[in-house]
Write an enzyme that holds these catalytic residues in place. Structure first.
Site, PDB file in Angstrom:
ATOM      1  N   HIS A  62       4.723  -0.311   1.151  1.00  8.25           N
ATOM      2  CA  HIS A  62       4.981   0.178   0.411  1.00  8.25           C
ATOM      3  C   HIS A  62       4.789   1.713  -0.500  1.00  8.25           C
ATOM      4  CE1 HIS A  62       9.142   1.155  -1.570  1.00  8.25           C
ATOM      5  NE2 HIS A  62       8.218   1.422  -2.697  1.00  8.25           N
ATOM      6  N   GLU A  63       3.801   1.545  -0.835  1.00  8.44           N
ATOM      7  CA  GLU A  63       2.809   2.383  -1.728  1.00  8.44           C
ATOM      8  C   GLU A  63       1.945   3.853  -0.670  1.00  8.44           C
ATOM      9  OE1 GLU A  63       4.062   3.574  -4.635  1.00  8.44           O
ATOM     10  OE2 GLU A  63       4.841   1.371  -5.314  1.00  8.44           O
ATOM     11  N   HIS A 121       4.989   6.650   0.116  1.00  4.41           N
ATOM     12  CA  HIS A 121       5.716   6.989  -0.690  1.00  4.41           C
ATOM     13  C   HIS A 121       3.963   8.316  -0.410  1.00  4.41           C
ATOM     14  CE1 HIS A 121       8.936   5.872  -2.420  1.00  4.41           C
ATOM     15  NE2 HIS A 121       8.113   4.224  -3.166  1.00  4.41           N
TER      16      HIS A 121
END
Length: 358
Positions: free
Chosen positions: A18-19, A22
């Site tokens: 997920h990170e 980003h």
């Protein structure tokens, strides 16, 4: 012990993915990333790369974050001049939108890749929507459904597989479902209200697992089909969409009071399922990762301030109106979002503790 290890591994994988979404899009748009953390609290290990990014693993494995330069100027050092070239809030609305959306979207991408791999390798097995047996005293028996009946539609949606029937009934929840039945070349419609039942899996100690049923059992026959890459990808996308629809439906039913908040599971529930999936082998664990990844992506897209979805709403507001949200209004919404998240965490942990000692 396996559950604890499984939980840490599972959460770490999903948070990293997920990170990393980003991180990658932020770097692509030349936005400075200051920290990449798996976990919260005190750093256990860490390293700073040539680009100045501090990569670290922290003590509490319940999430993670990417610290992006210029994401919130109120938290920045006021004594230092801001480098507008690499600041998040100096980028266009589209660039910021893509950076924020990248986390949830890469969770969806991970799930689609895993599901597609399974479909390509194992193919697809379909069970025709033909009733093999009807459970006594069930809604199906009261609706006069019989063995041999073919279910053609559920709530005006065509079904080709018994799993389609189950999905549509679950999506409809506690509301009455309309079934189009074919019997001896004739079609007729029945309305059926599912009933809530409590099941007790043999491997579980607690007996408070709830589900819905109408009381039909599929005919004992199946059709196996081999699927190519494009077909596998298509099936994977449909599976991901179906899972998202089920989750959204469950959330909406909880909001209007049709389902209990007791169904929300917290870290202990995830840990138990992680341990069980690891014990079940690589295939089961990968499917578990995929399902969790869908839920993580979806939940982060919910328009709740403090979540990615909430920040996306702020960016959309700016793009449409040409104005930044008023700081006071934004702070109030962020505080409200934090209260909602804390409330849900308390419920989840409370349910975990209750199930642990039940």
């Amino acid at each position: 012990m396996l559950s604890i290890i499984g939980f840490i591994i599972t959460i770490s994988i999903l948070v990293f993915i997920h990170e990393f979404g980003h991180y990658c899009i932020a770097r692509y748009f030349n936005v400075k990333v200051e920290e990449f953390s798996i976990g919260f609290g005190k750093a256990l290990i860490g390293i700073t790369d040539k680009k100045g990014v501090r990569w670290k693993i922290c003590l509490i494995p319940l999430g993670g974050y990417v610290k992006i330069y210029g994401y919130d100027r109120s938290l920045m050092d006021k004594t230092k001049e801001v480098n507008e070239k690499v600041a998040f809030d100096a980028k266009s609305c589209l660039e910021r939108f893509l950076i924020v959306a990248a986390g949830p979207l890469i969770n969806y991408l991970l799930a689609i890749i895993i599901f597609a791999g399974f479909y390509c390798y194992f193919g697809k097995t379909e069970i025709p929507p033909i009733i093999g047996n009807v459970v006594a005293s069930s809604p199906a028996e009261r609706a006069d459904l019989r063995a041999g009946d073919k279910i053609v539609k559920v709530n005006d949606k065509s079904v080709k597989d018994f799993g389609d029937v189950q999905r549509e009934i679950l999506i409809n929840g506690f509301s009455s479902s309309t079934l189009t039945i074919e019997r001896k070349s004739e079609e007729f419609i029945v309305n059926i209200m599912p009933q809530e039942i409590i099941i007790s899996p043999p491997e579980e100690k607690q007996v408070n697992k709830k589900t819905l049923r109408i009381g039909i059992i599929a005919k004992n026959e199946s059709i196996h089909t081999k699927i190519g890459i494009l077909g596998g990808l298509w099936e994977a996308i449909n599976t991901t969409i179906d899972m998202s629809a089920l989750t959204l439906n469950a959330i909406s039913q909880m909001i209007v009071g049709k389902r209990s908040f007791d169904e929300i599971g917290g870290p202990i529930a995830i840990a138990k399922e992680s341990g069980k999936s690891i014990a079940g082998g690589t295939q089961m664990y990968l499917l578990f990762i995929a399902m969790l990844s869908v839920n993580l992506g979806l939940l982060n897209l919910l328009p709740i301030p403090v979540l990615d979805g909430g920040h996306l709403v702020f960016i959309l507001y700016e793009a449409i109106t040409g104005k930044l949200p008023h700081p006071k209004t934004k702070n109030i919404l962020l505080q409200l979002g934090a209260i909602i998240i804390i409330f849900l965490i308390i419920i989840a942990v409370s349910n975990d503790i209750q199930n642990l000692f039940s």
